[in-house]
Design a protein around this motif. Structure first.
Motif, PDB file in Angstrom:
ATOM      1  N   GLU A  14      24.016   3.617  44.917  1.00 24.99           N
ATOM      2  CA  GLU A  14      25.290   4.201  44.515  1.00 24.99           C
ATOM      3  C   GLU A  14      26.071   3.254  43.610  1.00 24.99           C
ATOM      4  N   GLN A  15      25.973   1.966  43.903  1.00 25.04           N
ATOM      5  CA  GLN A  15      26.670   0.969  43.094  1.00 25.04           C
ATOM      6  C   GLN A  15      26.179   0.982  41.640  1.00 25.04           C
ATOM      7  N   VAL A  18      28.252   3.196  39.376  1.00 27.96           N
ATOM      8  CA  VAL A  18      29.487   2.568  38.890  1.00 27.96           C
ATOM      9  C   VAL A  18      29.179   1.593  37.757  1.00 27.96           C
ATOM     10  N   ARG A  21      28.344   3.467  34.575  1.00 30.84           N
ATOM     11  CA  ARG A  21      29.564   3.993  33.936  1.00 30.84           C
ATOM     12  C   ARG A  21      30.234   2.899  33.132  1.00 30.84           C
ATOM     13  N   GLU A  47      27.774  11.970  36.327  1.00 34.61           N
ATOM     14  CA  GLU A  47      27.164  13.181  36.917  1.00 34.61           C
ATOM     15  C   GLU A  47      25.641  13.065  36.933  1.00 34.61           C
ATOM     16  N   ARG A  50      24.180  10.290  39.180  1.00 36.59           N
ATOM     17  CA  ARG A  50      24.239  10.678  40.591  1.00 36.59           C
ATOM     18  C   ARG A  50      23.161  11.723  40.908  1.00 36.59           C
ATOM     19  N   LEU A 102      29.017  20.490  43.799  1.00 39.67           N
ATOM     20  CA  LEU A 102      29.805  21.614  43.305  1.00 39.67           C
ATOM     21  C   LEU A 102      29.004  22.467  42.342  1.00 39.67           C
TER      22      LEU A 102
ATOM     23  N   MET B  21      36.379   3.959  41.369  1.00 37.97           N
ATOM     24  CA  MET B  21      36.083   4.771  42.542  1.00 37.97           C
ATOM     25  C   MET B  21      34.575   4.984  42.677  1.00 37.97           C
ATOM     26  N   HIS B  22      33.993   4.457  43.752  1.00 40.87           N
ATOM     27  CA  HIS B  22      32.607   4.830  43.991  1.00 40.87           C
ATOM     28  C   HIS B  22      32.553   5.783  45.179  1.00 40.87           C
ATOM     29  N   ASP B  23      31.420   6.406  45.377  1.00 41.55           N
ATOM     30  CA  ASP B  23      31.335   7.548  46.284  1.00 41.55           C
ATOM     31  C   ASP B  23      31.760   7.206  47.712  1.00 41.55           C
ATOM     32  N   GLN B  24      31.271   6.078  48.231  1.00 43.12           N
ATOM     33  CA  GLN B  24      31.585   5.729  49.616  1.00 43.12           C
ATOM     34  C   GLN B  24      33.084   5.464  49.798  1.00 43.12           C
ATOM     35  N   PHE B  58      32.320  14.513  41.785  1.00 41.09           N
ATOM     36  CA  PHE B  58      32.352  13.966  43.145  1.00 41.09           C
ATOM     37  C   PHE B  58      33.779  13.549  43.533  1.00 41.09           C
TER      38      PHE B  58
END
Lengths: 134, 120
Positions: A14-15, A18, A21, A47, A50, A102, B21-24, B58
């Motif tokens: 997940e990092q 970021v 981006r 998007e 992810r 979504l 802002m990250h997801d967690q 998200f």
């Protein structure tokens, strides 16, 4: 059209989304993209990175700085070796999601950039290319 | 664990998102806010996103969730400070944040929350 510079970075956590981006924002600034075009590109990157992590099990982000006459652009290619997308037409429908999102990732990202290209098949992974011009 | 601070001002909870802002982080904020609304009986939640350079689907969904969840817990949410480029991108993305009250800046958002708290 010339490729002036390029690089690859992995998207496995997940990092990494970021970091991707931030890296793409910097590239877009260096390319002279206007703020709105930068923001759209970075949002599309978020998007698609992810999506690649959640649905493709992670993959690579490859970036290229393009020069075509007077204009400069940035192309970003997302490549994963995940399950691929069985029904691309359905996946490209606003509001449709196979997960708990979504359903805006693919269609939304497509609307945010100048060029959007996708190649996928079941079991063959997915390759998505987006380009934003200055 | 990294957290977004939640400040209390009377009956209002103030959240200023200052970091990427990250997801967690977004999920943690959602849980923290639910707990703080319950613990403080807050009537309003003000979320300032003026430092956010992007809002993707998200983060957008997290904002919509916070708004619904605070409504269920008898508090109103107002989102303030969205950068113009972020607003343009959100609309194009197809995310129009239904049911989320917005205000241009913190002052106006605070006024909106105080006015509606007074009416109740």
């Amino acid at each position: 059209m010339n490729i002036k510079d390029q690089g690859t970075r992995p998207i496995v956590t997940e990092q990494d989304i970021v970091l991707a981006r931030q890296a793409c924002r910097k590239l877009a600034q260096d390319c002279g993209l206007r703020l709105v075009a930068q923001t759209k590109l970075v949002t599309a990157v978020s998007e698609l990175a992810r999506n690649m992590l959640v649905y493709g099990g992670g993959g690579d982000l490859h970036w290229e700085i393009l020069e075509d006459g007077l204009r400069k652009g940035i192309r970003i290619i997302f490549h994963d070796e995940g399950p691929g997308i069985a029904d691309l037409q359905l996946a490209m429908t606003d509001g449709w999601t196979s997960g708990n999102g979504l359903g805006l990732g693919l269609t939304g990202a497509k609307r945010l950039v100048n060029e959007f290209d996708i190649e996928t098949a079941p079991g063959q992974g997915t390759r998505i290319s987006i380009t934003q011009w200055s | 664990m990294e957290r977004i601070p939640i400040l209390r001002m009377g009956e209002i909870l103030l959240v200023t998102v200052q970091v990427e802002m990250h997801d967690q982080l977004a999920l943690t904020l959602q849980e923290d806010l639910a707990e703080r609304i319950s613990a403080t009986a807050a009537r309003g939640v003000l979320i300032d996103i003026s430092a956010l350079e992007i809002v993707d689907s998200f983060i957008g969904r997290m904002i919509a969730n916070i708004s619904s969840l605070s409504r269920i817990m008898d508090a109103q949410t107002v989102l303030v400070g969205m950068q113009p480029a972020v607003a343009i991108t959100l609309v194009e993305l197809g995310l129009n944040l239904p049911g989320v009250a917005t205000a241009l800046n913190v002052d106006r958002g605070m006024k909106l929350l105080l006015d509606s708290a007074q009416r109740q």
